[in-house]
Write a protein that holds these residues in place. Sequence first.
Motif, mmCIF file in Angstrom:
data_model
loop_
_atom_site.group_PDB
_atom_site.id
_atom_site.type_symbol
_atom_site.label_atom_id
_atom_site.label_comp_id
_atom_site.label_asym_id
_atom_site.label_seq_id
_atom_site.Cartn_x
_atom_site.Cartn_y
_atom_site.Cartn_z
ATOM 1 N N UNK A 1 0.846 -1.201 0.000
ATOM 2 C CA UNK A 1 0.000 0.000 0.000
ATOM 3 C C UNK A 1 0.879 1.248 0.000
ATOM 4 N N UNK A 2 1.894 1.252 0.871
ATOM 5 C CA UNK A 2 2.792 2.410 0.948
ATOM 6 C C UNK A 2 3.511 2.598 -0.391
ATOM 7 N N UNK A 3 3.955 1.469 -0.967
ATOM 8 C CA UNK A 3 4.665 1.534 -2.247
ATOM 9 C C UNK A 3 3.769 2.213 -3.295
ATOM 10 N N UNK A 4 2.508 1.808 -3.328
ATOM 11 C CA UNK A 4 1.593 2.373 -4.331
ATOM 12 C C UNK A 4 1.382 3.865 -4.090
ATOM 13 N N UNK A 5 1.231 4.267 -2.828
ATOM 14 C CA UNK A 5 1.008 5.696 -2.534
ATOM 15 C C UNK A 5 2.229 6.503 -2.970
ATOM 16 N N UNK A 6 3.417 5.958 -2.734
ATOM 17 C CA UNK A 6 4.647 6.662 -3.109
ATOM 18 C C UNK A 6 4.786 6.742 -4.634
ATOM 19 N N UNK A 7 4.360 5.671 -5.318
ATOM 20 C CA UNK A 7 4.537 5.639 -6.782
ATOM 21 C C UNK A 7 3.596 6.585 -7.533
ATOM 22 N N UNK A 8 2.478 6.918 -6.926
ATOM 23 C CA UNK A 8 1.580 7.880 -7.601
ATOM 24 C C UNK A 8 2.254 9.259 -7.546
ATOM 25 N N UNK A 9 2.212 9.991 -8.647
ATOM 26 C CA UNK A 9 2.820 11.325 -8.631
ATOM 27 C C UNK A 9 1.780 12.338 -8.150
ATOM 28 N N UNK A 10 1.819 12.656 -6.859
ATOM 29 C CA UNK A 10 0.799 13.519 -6.263
ATOM 30 C C UNK A 10 0.939 14.974 -6.693
ATOM 31 N N UNK A 11 2.075 15.303 -7.342
ATOM 32 C CA UNK A 11 2.223 16.690 -7.838
ATOM 33 C C UNK A 11 1.189 16.954 -8.930
ATOM 34 N N UNK A 12 0.807 15.859 -9.659
ATOM 35 C CA UNK A 12 -0.226 16.019 -10.689
ATOM 36 C C UNK A 12 -1.544 16.498 -10.103
ATOM 37 N N UNK A 13 -1.716 16.254 -8.811
ATOM 38 C CA UNK A 13 -2.998 16.604 -8.192
ATOM 39 C C UNK A 13 -2.870 17.803 -7.254
ATOM 40 N N UNK A 14 -1.761 18.516 -7.395
ATOM 41 C CA UNK A 14 -1.617 19.772 -6.660
ATOM 42 C C UNK A 14 -0.993 19.643 -5.282
ATOM 43 N N UNK A 15 -0.339 18.500 -4.994
ATOM 44 C CA UNK A 15 0.297 18.365 -3.672
ATOM 45 C C UNK A 15 1.809 18.404 -3.805
ATOM 46 N N UNK A 16 2.457 18.704 -2.691
ATOM 47 C CA UNK A 16 3.921 18.592 -2.645
ATOM 48 C C UNK A 16 4.254 17.119 -2.491
#
Length: 520
Positions: free
Chosen positions: A393-408
């Motif tokens: 689960x952690x691996x998947x959260x890290x692999x998503x590029x959250x910058x695309x959604x406006x987060x740091x």
Amino acid sequence: MVEKVKAEELALKQREISISEFFAKNRHLLGFDNPTRALLTAVKEAVDNSLDACEEARILPEIIIRIEELSEERFKVSIEDNGPGIVKEQIPRIFGKLLYGSRFHTIKMTRGQQGLGISAAGLYGQLTTGKPISILSKISSKRPAHFYEIIIDTQKNEPVITKEEVLEWKKEHGTRVEIQLLARYIKGDRSVDEYLKQTALANPHVRIIYKPPFGDGEITYERVKDLLPPEPKEIKPHPYGVELGNIIKMLQSSRARSLKSFLLGEFSRVSPRVASEICQKAALAENISPARLSPEQAEGLFNAINQVKIRAPEKDTLSPIGEEAILSTLKKMVKGDFYTASSRPVAVYRGNPFQIEVGLVYGIDGYPQDEFIILCRFANRVPLLYQQSACAITRAVIQVDWRNYGLQHPKDSLPIAPMLLMVHVGSVWVPFTSEAKEAIAHYPEIIKEIKLALQECGRRLSIFLHRRERAFYEAKRRSIFELYARELASSLSSLTGVKKQRIEKQLSLLARARTRFKGL
Ligand SMILES: Nc1ncnc2c1ncn2[C@@H]1O[C@H](COP(=O)(O)OP(=O)(O)OP(=O)(O)O)[C@@H](O)[C@H]1O
Ligand SMILES: [Mg+2]
């Protein structure tokens, strides 16, 4: 010169190891490596069992957890449920024998999988305090309750009953388990308090009453939903998920008369046509007796299975929390600005159906802007509080590029935001990385599905953030406009003789019309 040890001398030392002795020595494998974690694991094993038992019996669960300090570092934990109870004859083996349970041989979405949990908790208590585990259980209002104190004979892995009584118990049915153990009570991320809070989050149908130690005051988590989740179904193994060794074992122990009936009876999703096709591909007669197959023929059968197209496993076997329930519990338990949830369709890893659910809260009240998000991981509705970095689960959260959604989002870490993510992996068989059941193994199919659910929530979050940002700038622009509008109105009024208030009103209508035009 070094003297060589002779094989005969070694042979004198070679003997069977009892499973209890093994886990007594390697208790860290089961989550009992230090007093803090031991307290959590003991409570968790008993609560998970209570919830499984209630749900199997289709009873809305009500669980009472008490933790009491007896002396320094010695605690008593007591977990009481309103489940179906346990028949008297089974109590000693369930609590006094490691690897004894009802779930290991079934393929079904339950919290318990191994038949180790509660006896291991009792064993830890016994090793650290010398005290037995005690059980009170009642199966019907017409029968009395049975009380037992049990220790494990670690050499034999067998229960020893040290006390047995028949008691009156006001409850209609249910079980209470008490363990004395060496433990440490803490608050925070990996505490019993947090585990129970997250249990309430993933189980909206459960009522939890918690009495922490040191007179800390009782905490009650009321039900969000008065309905039990759909009953998970037990399934037979899917042919694609069975390994060669298991096929050989199944062939040998099968009562089927022919290979074709073996394939039809022991596996899910095998139709008569598929069974015939497998026999044909393996060059085996359909009516050959399964027990007669040579190891080479078994291997041929295994290869044939993987060449034939077989329907994916049944999809309605799982019991998801549901988007709506996730949203209601999140709204009840976490104060934030934005909530969303996403449920993926059922997918398959190694022949096992699984389903991913994600819940997201953004803008958590009082949460620092520059902290990593809170990640709550769940497997079959059980919160996972340890081994975060080892988990899929952690691996998947890290692999998503959250910058695309406006987060740091710094590289190789969780994103930074006042946000909570809950990720639930529900499966008929959760592939844990160890017997302590704290982290999910990195199956690419599972990671992919988690990422898809996260991305869905991420997209909705980015729409919210975008709108909020636009609304903020628009409001700012409007306040500047309104500031100048006042001066403009008084100049226009003196030039034209029209009343100042009237011009101001027209100007403010103009500003609002512009905002509407921009789609806000
Ligand atoms: N509170 C309870 N009410 C009814 N049955 C129970 C209760 N606690 C345990 N059991 C029964 O005892 C069995 C053994 O429990 P145990 O925790 O050792 O193993 P498990 O839950 O099957 O698997 P795991 O090791 O993964 O927890 C369970 O499978 C269940 O049948
Ligand atoms: Mg269990």
